[in-house]
Scaffold this active site. Structure first.
Site, PDB file in Angstrom:
ATOM      1  N   ASP A   1      -2.590  -0.747   6.806  1.00 38.33           N
ATOM      2  CA  ASP A   1      -3.620  -1.010   5.657  1.00 38.33           C
ATOM      3  C   ASP A   1      -3.370  -2.390   5.220  1.00 38.33           C
ATOM      4  O   ASP A   1      -4.396  -2.988   4.864  1.00 38.33           O
ATOM      5  CB  ASP A   1      -3.748   0.025   4.833  1.00 38.33           C
ATOM      6  CG  ASP A   1      -4.297   1.486   5.271  1.00 38.33           C
ATOM      7  OD1 ASP A   1      -4.872   1.307   6.469  1.00 38.33           O
ATOM      8  OD2 ASP A   1      -4.586   2.281   4.591  1.00 38.33           O
TER       9      ASP A   1
ATOM     10  N   ASP B   1       0.864  -1.227   0.017  1.00 37.47           N
ATOM     11  CA  ASP B   1      -0.149  -0.021   0.001  1.00 37.47           C
ATOM     12  C   ASP B   1       0.869   1.370  -0.045  1.00 37.47           C
ATOM     13  O   ASP B   1       1.977   1.275   0.636  1.00 37.47           O
ATOM     14  CB  ASP B   1      -0.874   0.055   1.251  1.00 37.47           C
ATOM     15  CG  ASP B   1      -1.746   1.178   1.363  1.00 37.47           C
ATOM     16  OD1 ASP B   1      -2.804   1.234   0.423  1.00 37.47           O
ATOM     17  OD2 ASP B   1      -1.373   2.257   2.113  1.00 37.47           O
TER      18      ASP B   1
ATOM     19  N   GLU C   1       0.837   5.422   0.490  1.00 41.41           N
ATOM     20  CA  GLU C   1       0.199   6.888   1.060  1.00 41.41           C
ATOM     21  C   GLU C   1       0.580   7.929   0.088  1.00 41.41           C
ATOM     22  O   GLU C   1       1.975   7.914  -0.009  1.00 41.41           O
ATOM     23  CB  GLU C   1       0.495   7.090   2.488  1.00 41.41           C
ATOM     24  CG  GLU C   1      -0.370   6.162   3.258  1.00 41.41           C
ATOM     25  CD  GLU C   1      -1.809   5.913   3.079  1.00 41.41           C
ATOM     26  OE1 GLU C   1      -2.490   6.863   2.697  1.00 41.41           O
ATOM     27  OE2 GLU C   1      -2.443   5.072   3.285  1.00 41.41           O
TER      28      GLU C   1
ATOM     29  N   HIS D   1      -5.217   4.657   7.511  1.00 41.12           N
ATOM     30  CA  HIS D   1      -4.854   5.203   6.478  1.00 41.12           C
ATOM     31  C   HIS D   1      -3.216   5.450   6.457  1.00 41.12           C
ATOM     32  O   HIS D   1      -2.600   6.353   5.905  1.00 41.12           O
ATOM     33  CB  HIS D   1      -5.323   6.414   5.864  1.00 41.12           C
ATOM     34  CG  HIS D   1      -6.727   6.232   5.638  1.00 41.12           C
ATOM     35  ND1 HIS D   1      -7.073   5.807   4.387  1.00 41.12           N
ATOM     36  CD2 HIS D   1      -7.809   6.424   6.275  1.00 41.12           C
ATOM     37  CE1 HIS D   1      -8.509   5.871   4.257  1.00 41.12           C
ATOM     38  NE2 HIS D   1      -8.921   6.208   5.193  1.00 41.12           N
TER      39      HIS D   1
END
Length: 503
Positions: free
Chosen positions: A171, A19, A21, A166
């Site tokens: 996540d 993941d 960000e 988040h």
């Protein structure tokens, strides 16, 4: 700060959940900048975490971290000021991802693209997966929308896994747990179908046809065979060898990964509307307002008076009080919610006369059944822009306050240059009847002061082309329908009724 646990594995059989960000673009043309990368390597047989890695990433320009970006993921400029750049961590990221199966929530549309962009910016080749598992698309099809909008936060709430932070490593670990829970439910339903009924939950858009039409594979899954022969690949890879095929068929995760050659993979971006709500077609028919439509075996027109048709409840932009606009969540489908825009407590719907068509009917995108999703573009007067900009701001704030991290797309399109007036896109929805599809928008034609109702014998976009040519004027009555789907959010203008002026 970088964190790393575990030792490197060379057989590449693990599933790499990852993941990223990023910053949130605040203007047109602005890209994403990576702020954090997190990944775990998971044993595909035991579904346990073998290795983890996460780090904040310092972008080239710290000013890209806006207040909107901070609200979405909590990562501030100070937090990444001393973090490594992506160039510093690129070798580690490449080693984690290259040649493994990639997994994540909405990775096909978002995370994969951000990784490739990041490697392109530093002039290095990007890692390539041998397969992908996009849990957003996969679970939407296999698990169905029983959990609502299928966002990670919604799924986590559905299974009681806590709140989404988040942050990358949190996540991906939550993503793995969600997949485990969904796989367990699907296993129970397939084992005891008489007790656990699954058919009512499964999305109607269950498969995507391959180019060759030889087989179909679940959208959101792909497996690349980079060697000349699929059989040799199966022989060389212990995870895919014939001796393990029986095990794979029973595996709750790997059984979902259909083996297909690279030439057969349907491109994920091929003429698919990024805002396609086809997966919710049945739900939309049950939950949304049903439009009144008329059909006939033979195309004809019926004379009507100038003021006919139901126009009550539609406001002209000048009649809208900006302070009186509000937005709230309303129940939508099986526990999910959608935003509704209101004006003085009533549903906000607008009417605008004499809108000039800028671009005619577009059939670029298709729905889940392959039908064109019709829309056209008109010039937007200042009074309309003022109302729509206010609606944008109010709805976007409500989405952000609810925890949404989707990219917001403004209703009004503005481009620099002389003659580039602000424009908006009007959508012509489709209604499904027993005889097929029909236009859900009431359409009239105005010629020499006489207004006639247009009735179409069939759904055929070619019939509309001569009606919506550039510079044609249209009176439009439309609703404002907020959406939040696959990391894109905004407001659609859906035409309920239109009066087309003859040239």
């Amino acid at each position: 700060m970088q964190t790393y646990m575990g030792s490197s594995s060379e057989d590449r059989s693990e599933i790499a959940f990852f993941d990223v960000e990023t910053t949130v673009p605040t203007r047109s043309g602005q890209g994403f900048a990576l702020l954090e990368f997190g990944s775990i390597l998971v044993c595909p047989r035991k579904l346990v975490e073998l290795e983890s890695y996460s780090t904040l990433v310092k972008p080239a320009d710290l000013s890209l971290i806006s207040s909107l970006s901070v609200r979405c993921n909590g990562i501030t400029p100070d937090a990444v000021a001393s973090a490594p750049t992506f160039l510093d961590i690129s070798d580690r990221v490449y080693d984690l991802l290259h040649g493994r199966i990639w997994a994540g929530h909405n990775i096909l549309r978002f995370d994969c693209a951000r990784i490739r962009e990041a490697f392109a910016e530093i002039g290095k080749p990007a890692p390539e997966p041998k397969g992908t598992i996009d849990s957003l698309q996969l679970l939407t099809q296999k698990f169905g929308r029983r959990a609502g909008d299928m966002k990670m936060a919604t799924l986590a709430t559905y299974f009681g896994l806590g709140q989404q932070t988040h942050r990358s490593l949190d996540d991906v670990r939550m993503n793995l747990e969600v997949v485990k829970y969904c796989a367990t439910v699907l296993f129970l339903e397939s084992s005891l179908p008489d007790i656990f009924t699954a058919n009512s939950w499964v999305s109607p858009n269950a498969t995507t046809r391959s180019r060759s039409n030889a087989k179909s594979s679940p959208e959101g899954l792909s497996l690349k065979m980079n060697t000349p022969s699929s059989s040799s690949r199966l022989k060389d890879d212990p995870m895919l060898s014939p001796t393990n095929q029986a095990t794979e068929e029973k595996h709750p995760i790997l059984s979902l990964l259909t083996r297909i050659t690279e030439e057969e993979v349907e491109p994920n971006t091929a003429q698919r509307d990024p805002f396609d709500m086809g997966l919710l077609s049945n739900e939309m028919q049950e939950s949304s307002e049903m439009y009144s439509t008329e059909s006939s075996e033979v195309s004809s027109t019926a004379s009507v008076s100038e003021g006919s048709g139901d126009s009550a409840g539609f406001l002209e932009p000048d009649d809208v009080s900006i302070p009186a606009i509000s937005a709230s969540f309303v129940p939508f489908y099986r526990g999910s919610q959608r935003i509704q825009l209101l004006h003085e407590g009533s549903i906000l719907q607008l009417c605008c006369t004499h809108l000039k068509v800028r671009f005619g009917i577009s059939t670029k995108f298709v729905d889940h059944a392959g039908r064109p999703k019709l829309n056209f573009v008109v010039n937007a007067p200042q009074s309309l822009c003022k109302v729509l900009d206010a609606c944008d701001g109010i709805a976007q704030k409500l989405y952000l306050d609810s925890g949404s991290s989707s990219e917001w797309r403004p209703i009004v399109t503005r481009k620099n240059g002389f003659g580039n007036y602000p424009t908006v896109r009007l959508h012509i929805p489709t209604a499904i009847t027993g005889d097929g599809a029909v236009y859900a928008t009431e359409m009239y034609q105005k010629d020499s002061g006489i207004v006639q109702r247009l009735v179409f014998s069939r759904f055929d976009a070619a019939e509309l082309d001569p009606l919506f040519t550039p510079s044609t004027f249209v009176d439009a009555f439309f609703s404002l329908d907020p959406y939040d789907y696959q990391q894109n959010a905004g407001i659609r203008l859906v035409a309920k009724k239109m009066i087309i002026h003859s040239n």
